[in-house]
Design an enzyme around this catalytic site. Structure first.
Site, PDB file in Angstrom:
ATOM      1  N   HIS A 224     -25.598 -18.052 -42.088  1.00  0.00           N
ATOM      2  CA  HIS A 224     -25.520 -17.377 -43.382  1.00  0.00           C
ATOM      3  C   HIS A 224     -24.784 -16.033 -43.293  1.00  0.00           C
ATOM      4  CE1 HIS A 224     -27.555 -15.646 -47.125  1.00  0.00           C
ATOM      5  NE2 HIS A 224     -27.017 -16.772 -47.540  1.00  0.00           N
ATOM      6  N   LYS A 226     -21.839 -13.175 -43.115  1.00  0.00           N
ATOM      7  CA  LYS A 226     -20.510 -12.930 -43.706  1.00  0.00           C
ATOM      8  C   LYS A 226     -19.983 -11.650 -43.079  1.00  0.00           C
ATOM      9  CE  LYS A 226     -23.106 -14.948 -47.152  1.00  0.00           C
ATOM     10  NZ  LYS A 226     -24.544 -14.804 -47.429  1.00  0.00           N
ATOM     11  N   ASP A 231      -8.449  -5.993 -36.428  1.00  0.00           N
ATOM     12  CA  ASP A 231      -7.826  -5.141 -35.407  1.00  0.00           C
ATOM     13  C   ASP A 231      -8.847  -4.331 -34.608  1.00  0.00           C
ATOM     14  OD1 ASP A 231      -5.287  -5.989 -36.050  1.00  0.00           O
ATOM     15  OD2 ASP A 231      -4.889  -4.341 -37.433  1.00  0.00           O
ATOM     16  N   HIS A 402     -26.797 -11.311 -56.623  1.00  0.00           N
ATOM     17  CA  HIS A 402     -26.775 -11.932 -55.307  1.00  0.00           C
ATOM     18  C   HIS A 402     -26.858 -10.912 -54.172  1.00  0.00           C
ATOM     19  CE1 HIS A 402     -24.848 -14.293 -51.924  1.00  0.00           C
ATOM     20  NE2 HIS A 402     -25.733 -15.175 -52.378  1.00  0.00           N
ATOM     21  N   LYS A 404     -28.172  -8.085 -51.482  1.00  0.00           N
ATOM     22  CA  LYS A 404     -29.375  -7.981 -50.668  1.00  0.00           C
ATOM     23  C   LYS A 404     -29.538  -6.510 -50.269  1.00  0.00           C
ATOM     24  CE  LYS A 404     -27.286 -12.197 -49.715  1.00  0.00           C
ATOM     25  NZ  LYS A 404     -27.888 -12.984 -50.752  1.00  0.00           N
ATOM     26  N   ASP A 409     -36.388   6.069 -50.029  1.00  0.00           N
ATOM     27  CA  ASP A 409     -36.471   7.535 -49.939  1.00  0.00           C
ATOM     28  C   ASP A 409     -35.129   8.267 -49.837  1.00  0.00           C
ATOM     29  OD1 ASP A 409     -39.178   7.222 -50.068  1.00  0.00           O
ATOM     30  OD2 ASP A 409     -39.547   7.584 -47.943  1.00  0.00           O
TER      31      ASP A 409
END
Length: 484
Positions: A224, A226, A231, A402, A404, A409
């Site tokens: 899952h 990404k 470089d 979508h 996450k 604080d």
């Protein structure tokens, strides 16, 4: 007894033998929480003939130590560097650029211990909150690449944006740039025919998967992550996959609200390291992995501190879950969570309840549009439990949510690929950044507050007044929470 009866009786005995075998495997050999174990036992014995097929598709786990031995050994190569940082943290002599980070020394130690997640400073971050701005910058950086492009995605669609992305990779490979692409075998299934074309163009493609049973679709062990490294200088990480829906071109979802970031600085060494770990697992010929040459933050550098933490079935601990738990438990003022899948395990749920009862402000932001109906109603159930102890719940209305995000604080934030659910904590391969910087936290908070303006707040009174049908959907979905 005729032959048909004989065959039928033997088939029934065979079925119960197979079911008993998988039940024994589940109870005695797999390390699961008791709730998950009980649910699978119920499925195995209560659904004749199909229980064990469902278990093969969704429930079967394999011995992590044997399957992922290569990755574990490579991680331990960071042991010396991690021990040095840990020693200075214990002695309270670590040279933090921002003295406020000292308050999170034990958090950094946790991730050093369980994942050898080296702490770095001297990092610069740019956040993207929509697909248009993200892909414009992302494609520009790929076009400017001079030496190498490393990419890892869960989903690449066979649509306009997905094909544009692959064409760009092939152009760069033909120009002599080293292009490596790790794809998940389920997330790339609509483009399998393109794999050969990509390789002929010079793109090195590896499919990430663990298939013990070649003819059984593998629902678990999804990659899952990404992650991109360009470089060995520029990194990208976040929630965006590649496809038209992620730029708002899907009529069902509409606007796609996600968060990704671009980073430069010392953390890039960890981006490269984690990518090559995944590459060596997927590729037939492993790539040599060079360790970072630094041990401590340098002088007069950016004070944006970062740790890059991975988690999955190859981890002894649920690393990301434990980091989330520690962030929640140590919050002093507020906890903001944005996630498409809010299905916390008991430890996270209880920590949030304790925080709410103790006076911390807790705001949960979830989608109002379902992409998986079981997940949607499970979201509502668990968020509803928190309403009863004073938390606030919002459903995003502008499109599909979508991202996450976990923010605590005004200082520590988490951005990555892991959702707030059991699948991200224990089953899928995930990667998440923990960022120690007020300037980044302010950016995340400002966007979170904008999202609340595009959301509907569900009050406790509204939640308690929901229909019997809705309550039934929530209750049924809750039962399958450990499997979602």
């Amino acid at each position: 007894m005729n032959s048909l009866d004989f065959i039928l009786n033997n088939f029934i005995w065979l079925y119960y033998f197979v079911t008993f075998f998988f039940a024994c495997l589940l109870v005695f050999f797999e390390r699961r929480n008791p709730q998950s174990t009980l649910i699978w036992l119920l499925v195995l014995f209560a659904i004749p003939y199909f229980g064990f097929l469902l278990y093969l598709l969704f429930g079967l786990h394999f011995k992590r130590e044997r399957i992922f031995q290569l990755k574990g050994k490579a991680k331990k190569s960071f042991l010396t560097l991690a021990n040095l940082q840990d020693k200075l943290l214990v002695q309270k002599t670590f040279p933090f650029g921002d003295t406020r980070t000292i308050n999170y020394a034990d958090f950094i130690q946790l991730n050093l211990y369980v994942d050898y997640a080296i702490y770095t400073e001297n990092n610069q971050i740019q956040l993207f909150h929509d697909g248009k701005s993200f892909f414009e910058n992302f494609f520009k950086d790929i076009e400017k690449a001079e030496h190498s492009i490393y990419l890892e995605f869960y989903i690449i669609r066979n649509d306009v944006l997905g094909n544009q992305f692959l064409e760009l990779l092939m152009q760069k490979a033909k120009s002599g740039i080293s292009v490596r692409l790790i794809i998940d075998d389920m997330g790339f299934k609509s483009l399998y025919k393109r794999t050969k074309i990509l390789r002929l163009a010079g793109v090195q493609v590896e499919v990430y998967g663990v298939k013990k049973f070649p003819f059984v679709p593998r629902i678990n062990y999804r990659n899952h992550r990404k992650l991109t490294v360009i470089d060995n200088k520029i990194g990208y990480l976040g929630g965006f996959n590649v496809g038209d829906e992620y730029i708002g071109q899907n009529t069902h979802f509409g606007f796609w609200r996600d968060t990704h970031f671009r980073v430069t600085g010392d953390i890039i060494d960890m981006f490269v390291f984690d990518f090559l770990l995944d590459w060596n697992f997927a590729a037939p010929s492993p790539q040599e992995i060079l360790l970072p040459s630094y041990a401590l933050p340098g002088l007069n550098t950016s004070n944006i501190g970062m740790q890059l933490v991975t988690s999955g079935p190859d981890s002894l601990w649920p690393n990301i879950r434990n980091s989330f738990l520690k962030m929640i438990s140590e919050a002093e003022h507020y906890i903001y969570i944005a996630t498409p899948y809010f299905i916390p395990d008991e430890s996270i749920l209880n920590a949030l309840k304790v925080a709410a009862i103790s006076g911390r402000e807790i705001i949960i932001l979830i989608p109002s549009i379902p992409d998986h109906h079981f997940v949607f109603w499970a979201n509502r159930y668990f968020a509803g439990e928190l309403l009863e102890v004073g938390a606030r719940l919002f459903e995003y209305k502008k499109g599909f949510l979508h991202c996450k995000i976990l923010l605590v604080d005004d200082y520590i934030s988490s951005i990555g690929t892991a959702n707030m659910d059991a699948r991200s904590f224990h089953i899928n391969f995930e990667i998440t950044s923990f960022i120690f910087a007020e300037e980044v936290a302010k950016d995340v908070k400002a966007q979170f507050e904008k999202d609340l303006l595009n959301s509907h707040e569900i009050t406790l009174e509204e939640y308690l007044a929901r229909s019997t049908t809705v309550k039934l959907k929530e209750s049924v979905s809750r039962l399958f929470a450990p499997l979602l």
